[in-house]
Scaffold this motif. Structure first.
Motif, PDB file in Angstrom:
ATOM      1  N   LEU A  38      50.390  32.248 -37.559  1.00 50.52           N
ATOM      2  CA  LEU A  38      48.972  32.121 -37.227  1.00 50.52           C
ATOM      3  C   LEU A  38      48.572  30.657 -37.037  1.00 50.52           C
ATOM      4  CD1 LEU A  38      47.453  34.782 -39.658  1.00 50.52           C
ATOM      5  CD2 LEU A  38      47.770  34.964 -37.183  1.00 50.52           C
ATOM      6  N   SER A  39      49.180  29.748 -37.784  1.00 51.03           N
ATOM      7  CA  SER A  39      48.881  28.320 -37.593  1.00 51.03           C
ATOM      8  C   SER A  39      49.298  27.868 -36.194  1.00 51.03           C
ATOM      9  CB  SER A  39      49.602  27.494 -38.655  1.00 51.03           C
ATOM     10  OG  SER A  39      49.136  27.820 -39.949  1.00 51.03           O
ATOM     11  N   LYS A  40      50.449  28.331 -35.739  1.00 50.64           N
ATOM     12  CA  LYS A  40      50.869  28.000 -34.369  1.00 50.64           C
ATOM     13  C   LYS A  40      49.918  28.607 -33.347  1.00 50.64           C
ATOM     14  CE  LYS A  40      55.771  27.548 -35.453  1.00 50.64           C
ATOM     15  NZ  LYS A  40      57.140  28.070 -35.230  1.00 50.64           N
ATOM     16  N   LYS A  41      49.437  29.860 -33.625  1.00 50.75           N
ATOM     17  CA  LYS A  41      48.479  30.478 -32.721  1.00 50.75           C
ATOM     18  C   LYS A  41      47.186  29.673 -32.682  1.00 50.75           C
ATOM     19  CE  LYS A  41      47.179  33.837 -29.982  1.00 50.75           C
ATOM     20  NZ  LYS A  41      46.936  35.176 -30.532  1.00 50.75           N
ATOM     21  N   LEU A  45      45.435  28.122 -29.340  1.00 48.82           N
ATOM     22  CA  LEU A  45      44.066  28.403 -28.935  1.00 48.82           C
ATOM     23  C   LEU A  45      43.242  27.132 -28.824  1.00 48.82           C
ATOM     24  CD1 LEU A  45      43.355  31.603 -31.069  1.00 48.82           C
ATOM     25  CD2 LEU A  45      43.720  31.478 -28.603  1.00 48.82           C
ATOM     26  N   GLU A  46      43.440  26.194 -29.724  1.00 47.75           N
ATOM     27  CA  GLU A  46      42.713  24.920 -29.641  1.00 47.75           C
ATOM     28  C   GLU A  46      43.069  24.184 -28.351  1.00 47.75           C
ATOM     29  OE1 GLU A  46      43.805  22.971 -33.199  1.00 47.75           O
ATOM     30  OE2 GLU A  46      42.404  24.084 -34.489  1.00 47.75           O
ATOM     31  N   THR A  47      44.334  24.247 -27.962  1.00 40.27           N
ATOM     32  CA  THR A  47      44.748  23.620 -26.701  1.00 40.27           C
ATOM     33  C   THR A  47      44.083  24.310 -25.499  1.00 40.27           C
ATOM     34  OG1 THR A  47      46.866  23.039 -27.686  1.00 40.27           O
ATOM     35  CG2 THR A  47      46.728  22.980 -25.291  1.00 40.27           C
ATOM     36  N   ARG A  48      44.040  25.664 -25.497  1.00 42.12           N
ATOM     37  CA  ARG A  48      43.419  26.384 -24.409  1.00 42.12           C
ATOM     38  C   ARG A  48      41.929  26.113 -24.327  1.00 42.12           C
ATOM     39  NH1 ARG A  48      46.222  30.374 -21.773  1.00 42.12           N
ATOM     40  NH2 ARG A  48      44.401  30.147 -20.394  1.00 42.12           N
ATOM     41  N   LEU A  53      37.471  23.667 -21.356  1.00 45.51           N
ATOM     42  CA  LEU A  53      36.377  22.697 -21.314  1.00 45.51           C
ATOM     43  C   LEU A  53      36.584  21.690 -20.185  1.00 45.51           C
ATOM     44  CD1 LEU A  53      35.632  21.963 -25.089  1.00 45.51           C
ATOM     45  CD2 LEU A  53      34.088  23.005 -23.434  1.00 45.51           C
ATOM     46  N   ALA A  54      37.835  21.258 -20.039  1.00 50.59           N
ATOM     47  CA  ALA A  54      38.118  20.310 -18.964  1.00 50.59           C
ATOM     48  C   ALA A  54      37.871  20.945 -17.584  1.00 50.59           C
ATOM     49  CB  ALA A  54      39.562  19.837 -19.075  1.00 50.59           C
ATOM     50  N   VAL A  55      38.248  22.233 -17.448  1.00 50.19           N
ATOM     51  CA  VAL A  55      38.015  22.927 -16.176  1.00 50.19           C
ATOM     52  C   VAL A  55      36.523  23.049 -15.900  1.00 50.19           C
ATOM     53  CG1 VAL A  55      38.269  25.131 -14.956  1.00 50.19           C
ATOM     54  CG2 VAL A  55      40.191  24.175 -16.248  1.00 50.19           C
ATOM     55  N   ALA A  56      35.746  23.394 -16.947  1.00 50.01           N
ATOM     56  CA  ALA A  56      34.308  23.531 -16.757  1.00 50.01           C
ATOM     57  C   ALA A  56      33.681  22.204 -16.376  1.00 50.01           C
ATOM     58  CB  ALA A  56      33.685  24.069 -18.041  1.00 50.01           C
ATOM     59  N   ARG A  57      34.137  21.115 -16.971  1.00 47.70           N
ATOM     60  CA  ARG A  57      33.598  19.806 -16.610  1.00 47.70           C
ATOM     61  C   ARG A  57      33.995  19.434 -15.174  1.00 47.70           C
ATOM     62  NH1 ARG A  57      35.782  18.360 -21.775  1.00 47.70           N
ATOM     63  NH2 ARG A  57      34.146  18.230 -23.388  1.00 47.70           N
ATOM     64  N   GLN A  58      35.209  19.827 -14.810  1.00 40.98           N
ATOM     65  CA  GLN A  58      35.700  19.465 -13.483  1.00 40.98           C
ATOM     66  C   GLN A  58      34.869  20.141 -12.381  1.00 40.98           C
ATOM     67  OE1 GLN A  58      39.785  20.491 -12.852  1.00 40.98           O
ATOM     68  NE2 GLN A  58      39.843  19.662 -10.761  1.00 40.98           N
ATOM     69  N   HIS A  59      34.567  21.426 -12.538  1.00 39.97           N
ATOM     70  CA  HIS A  59      33.808  22.134 -11.516  1.00 39.97           C
ATOM     71  C   HIS A  59      32.324  21.804 -11.614  1.00 39.97           C
ATOM     72  CE1 HIS A  59      37.144  24.495  -9.949  1.00 39.97           C
ATOM     73  NE2 HIS A  59      37.516  24.760 -11.225  1.00 39.97           N
ATOM     74  N   GLY A  60      31.796  21.840 -12.817  1.00 43.58           N
ATOM     75  CA  GLY A  60      30.399  21.488 -13.009  1.00 43.58           C
ATOM     76  C   GLY A  60      29.475  22.266 -12.092  1.00 43.58           C
ATOM     77  N   LYS A  74      36.749  30.104 -22.769  1.00 43.29           N
ATOM     78  CA  LYS A  74      36.658  29.252 -23.974  1.00 43.29           C
ATOM     79  C   LYS A  74      36.014  30.016 -25.128  1.00 43.29           C
ATOM     80  CE  LYS A  74      33.395  26.215 -24.563  1.00 43.29           C
ATOM     81  NZ  LYS A  74      32.897  26.518 -25.930  1.00 43.29           N
ATOM     82  N   LYS A  75      34.953  30.783 -24.847  1.00 43.16           N
ATOM     83  CA  LYS A  75      34.283  31.554 -25.879  1.00 43.16           C
ATOM     84  C   LYS A  75      35.229  32.594 -26.488  1.00 43.16           C
ATOM     85  CE  LYS A  75      30.091  29.815 -25.828  1.00 43.16           C
ATOM     86  NZ  LYS A  75      29.500  29.171 -27.036  1.00 43.16           N
ATOM     87  N   ARG A  76      36.020  33.260 -25.651  1.00 46.05           N
ATOM     88  CA  ARG A  76      36.963  34.243 -26.178  1.00 46.05           C
ATOM     89  C   ARG A  76      38.004  33.580 -27.086  1.00 46.05           C
ATOM     90  NH1 ARG A  76      36.861  36.204 -20.792  1.00 46.05           N
ATOM     91  NH2 ARG A  76      38.952  35.325 -20.443  1.00 46.05           N
ATOM     92  N   TYR A  77      38.492  32.429 -26.628  1.00 46.54           N
ATOM     93  CA  TYR A  77      39.467  31.706 -27.444  1.00 46.54           C
ATOM     94  C   TYR A  77      38.862  31.265 -28.779  1.00 46.54           C
ATOM     95  CZ  TYR A  77      42.239  31.493 -23.150  1.00 46.54           C
ATOM     96  OH  TYR A  77      42.952  31.817 -22.025  1.00 46.54           O
ATOM     97  N   GLU A  78      37.625  30.816 -28.756  1.00 43.42           N
ATOM     98  CA  GLU A  78      36.944  30.407 -29.978  1.00 43.42           C
ATOM     99  C   GLU A  78      36.764  31.592 -30.933  1.00 43.42           C
ATOM    100  OE1 GLU A  78      34.251  26.638 -28.356  1.00 43.42           O
ATOM    101  OE2 GLU A  78      33.356  28.627 -28.627  1.00 43.42           O
ATOM    102  N   LYS A  79      36.457  32.771 -30.360  1.00 46.45           N
ATOM    103  CA  LYS A  79      36.317  33.959 -31.191  1.00 46.45           C
ATOM    104  C   LYS A  79      37.642  34.322 -31.846  1.00 46.45           C
ATOM    105  CE  LYS A  79      34.715  38.735 -31.013  1.00 46.45           C
ATOM    106  NZ  LYS A  79      34.180  39.821 -30.163  1.00 46.45           N
ATOM    107  N   GLN A  80      38.727  34.249 -31.074  1.00 48.95           N
ATOM    108  CA  GLN A  80      40.048  34.519 -31.650  1.00 48.95           C
ATOM    109  C   GLN A  80      40.389  33.491 -32.738  1.00 48.95           C
ATOM    110  OE1 GLN A  80      43.099  34.972 -28.658  1.00 48.95           O
ATOM    111  NE2 GLN A  80      41.712  36.110 -27.280  1.00 48.95           N
TER     112      GLN A  80
END
Length: 241
Positions: A38-41, A45-48, A53-60, A74-80
């Protein structure tokens, strides 16, 4: 009934019975493996999340649709990630409880061993013999104390003389010396002829008379002081005896 309940009441319990149940070491090892996975997971998820976030900033505002999709992921990853945090907390609590239970089991086991050892040691002990031994030790300690007291007492050599008689004899000797000193003091005889009217000679006679009077007074005071000292010595000797 949920699938989890069916697992624990059905196949899970059968598997445990077939193997006799896992040992605490095996269960702890499984829990640590799960925590590591789970620590590796979490790291993944933190990397994703950072990537989305970088993709969202890029498109804006240029490509809102792509930016919004990135934020949704990002929201789904944060929930996981939050779910994994809660699972890790539960596993950590379970692991600590299992470790404490295992520790308590080992402690009780060792205490049982110690109790058996004490019982085995006491089997060869006779309480009556122990009481006799303690009485012998006490008697020998009393004998040793008496010997020590006898050795430490002041030797009685020369104590056959009475100290009061010795002090009285010493006082008599001192009084004889004082009386002898008083007899040796000779006062000048009174002249039969009339004293000369010379004032100088009269002054000399007055000084001699005053000196003799002072000497006699000093001898009397010394005698009184010596008598007081002798009384104190008597009291001290009586207290010491």
């Amino acid at each position: 009934m949920s699938k989890i309940s069916k697992f624990f009441k059905g196949g899970g319990s059968a598997a445990s019975k077939s193997r006799g149940g896992p040992s605490p070491q095996e269960a702890l090892a499984r829990l640590r493996e799960t925590e590591e996975m789970l620590s590796k997971k979490q790291e993944y998820l933190e990397t994703r999340i950072e990537r989305e976030l970088a993709v969202a900033r890029q498109h804006g505002t240029k490509n809102k649709r792509a930016a919004l999709q990135a934020l949704k992921r990002k929201k789904r990853y944060e929930k996981q990630l939050n779910q994994i945090d809660g699972t890790l907390s539960t596993i950590e609590f379970q692991r600590e409880a299992l470790e404490n239970s295992h520790t308590n089991t080992e402690v009780l086991k060792n205490m049982g061993y110690a109790a058996q050892a004490m019982k085995k040691v006491h089997e060869n002990m006779d309480l009556n013999k122990i009481d006799d031994l303690m009485q012998d030790i006490t008697e020998q300690q009393d004998v040793a104390q008496e010997i020590s007291d006898a050795i430490s007492n002041r030797a009685a050599f020369g104590d056959e003389f009475d100290e009061d008689e010795l002090m009285a004899e010493l006082e008599e000797l001192e009084q004889e010396e004082l009386n002898k000193g008083m007899r040796d003091v000779r006062l000048p005889s009174v002249p039969s002829t009339s004293l000369p009217s010379n004032p100088v000679f009269y002054s000399i006679l007055q000084k001699i008379s005053y000196g003799l009077h002072s000497c006699i007074t000093h001898v009397q005071l010394a005698t009184q002081k010596r008598a007081e000292d002798e009384d104190e010595m008597k009291k001290l000797a009586a207290w010491a005896s």
